[in-house]
Each structure stands twice: as C-alpha cells, then as structure tokens.
Design an enzyme around this catalytic site. Structure first.
Site, mmCIF file in Angstrom:
data_model
loop_
_atom_site.group_PDB
_atom_site.id
_atom_site.type_symbol
_atom_site.label_atom_id
_atom_site.label_comp_id
_atom_site.label_asym_id
_atom_site.label_seq_id
_atom_site.Cartn_x
_atom_site.Cartn_y
_atom_site.Cartn_z
ATOM 1 N N ASN A 113 3.655 1.013 -14.037
ATOM 2 C CA ASN A 113 4.135 -0.116 -13.258
ATOM 3 C C ASN A 113 3.773 -1.392 -14.009
ATOM 4 O O ASN A 113 2.660 -1.525 -14.528
ATOM 5 C CB ASN A 113 3.509 -0.110 -11.865
ATOM 6 N N HIS A 170 -2.227 0.620 -17.193
ATOM 7 C CA HIS A 170 -2.576 2.005 -16.864
ATOM 8 C C HIS A 170 -1.337 2.873 -16.777
ATOM 9 O O HIS A 170 -0.286 2.428 -16.324
ATOM 10 C CB HIS A 170 -3.387 2.096 -15.564
ATOM 11 N N LEU A 171 -1.488 4.115 -17.210
ATOM 12 C CA LEU A 171 -0.423 5.106 -17.133
ATOM 13 C C LEU A 171 -0.764 6.047 -15.988
ATOM 14 O O LEU A 171 -1.882 6.561 -15.922
ATOM 15 C CB LEU A 171 -0.334 5.914 -18.427
HETATM 16 P P1 DGP Z 1 -0.535 0.355 -9.668
HETATM 17 O O1 DGP Z 1 0.104 0.222 -8.316
HETATM 18 O O2 DGP Z 1 0.434 0.880 -10.710
HETATM 19 O O3 DGP Z 1 -1.250 -0.890 -10.107
HETATM 20 O O4 DGP Z 1 -1.593 1.521 -9.530
HETATM 21 C C1 DGP Z 1 -2.930 1.309 -9.228
HETATM 22 C C2 DGP Z 1 -3.514 2.627 -8.795
HETATM 23 O O5 DGP Z 1 -4.906 2.535 -8.844
HETATM 24 C C3 DGP Z 1 -3.132 3.043 -7.377
HETATM 25 O O6 DGP Z 1 -2.355 4.242 -7.426
HETATM 26 C C4 DGP Z 1 -4.464 3.304 -6.687
HETATM 27 C C5 DGP Z 1 -5.447 3.339 -7.820
HETATM 28 N N1 DGP Z 1 -6.742 2.775 -7.515
HETATM 29 C C6 DGP Z 1 -6.993 1.534 -7.036
HETATM 30 N N2 DGP Z 1 -8.313 1.342 -6.877
HETATM 31 C C7 DGP Z 1 -8.906 2.505 -7.287
HETATM 32 C C8 DGP Z 1 -10.268 2.923 -7.363
HETATM 33 O O7 DGP Z 1 -11.213 2.200 -7.043
HETATM 34 N N3 DGP Z 1 -10.485 4.184 -7.823
HETATM 35 C C9 DGP Z 1 -9.466 5.020 -8.199
HETATM 36 N N4 DGP Z 1 -9.804 6.224 -8.634
HETATM 37 N N5 DGP Z 1 -8.174 4.640 -8.141
HETATM 38 C C10 DGP Z 1 -7.910 3.406 -7.684
#
Ligand code: DGP
Length: 116
Positions: free
Chosen positions: A89, A102-103
C-alpha cells in the site's frame, strides 16, 4: 520519515511475532491478519515511507533482499507452491496506515480479484 510503530518493533521495544530477520530485513505476523498467512516484510534501516520514494539507482539491492525474504518466508510458510499475494500500500487512497515501507505477504487461502 518519522518514527512509526514499526520503528519500535525493529528496536524490539514492542513485541511482534518475528518470522525472519537479518541485518537489513525484518518480517513479522500482521496484528490484524487478512488471510491465514499475513506477514509484513520491512527494511530495517531504509527510512522511506512508501514506493513513491524508491529510487532504482539507490535501492535496487535492498529491494532484492526484501524479495529474497518474501520467497524464503513463503517457502517456510508452505504457500510458495499454491501461490500468494504481495501487496504494498502506497499513499492515502491505497489504505496505507503505517508510513514505513512494508510488503504484505498474504496466503493460505484463495485470493480474489479485483482487490478491495
Ligand atoms: P498498511 O495499511 O499497508 O499501512 O498496513 C499496516 C499493517 O500493519 C496493518 O495490516 C496492521 C499492521 N500493524 C499495525 N500496527 C501493528 C503492530 O503493532 N504490530 C503488528 N504485528 N502489526 C501491526
């Protein structure tokens, strides 16, 4: 790029289910999984928000390392043969929430097209 929640995960200040790590790349399970396998693969040192800031001349080697990680993880998770999706995204309309490149690796179920 500023501090994000992923900066804290890289520094191990908050816990994450890490599945892969080397000097340049970290991968961990998404906290809000959208598929049986949902893993985020991130660069540890490269401070860019999303794909709009990628420069081929500077970032080619790192991009290769990110995709090496994707393929190794997919094999380890048992989704390499059946297939999986890699999503990046990038920007507000994409739904990007975390401003650290991030992927997403999504797999373990049939994916649909067009995506939402
Ligand atoms: P995006 O919407 O592409 O920016 O994806 C961000 C992703 O990051 C979303 O799917 C949820 C994940 N995410 C957010 N905060 C955390 C966290 O504290 N730990 C983990 N493992 N994932 C997280």
């Amino acid at each position: 790029m500023g501090e994000t929640i992923f900066s804290k995960i890289i520094r191990k200040e908050i816990p994450a289910k890490i599945v892969y790590e080397n000097e340049d790349v970290l991968a961990f399970r998404d906290i809000n999984p959208q598929a049986p396998v949902h893993i985020l693969v991130i660069p540890k040192k490269l401070e860019i928000e999303n794909t709009t800031q990628i420069k081929g001349s500077e970032h080619a080697e790192l991009l290769g390392k990110l995709f090496d990680a994707v393929n190794e993880i997919a094999r380890a998770e048992g989704i390499s043969e059946k297939g999986f999706r890699v999503v990046i995204n990038s920007g507000p309309e994409s739904g990007q929430d975390v401003l650290h490149l991030h992927l997403h690796i999504l797999g373990g179920r049939k994916m649909h097209w067009p995506p939402g």
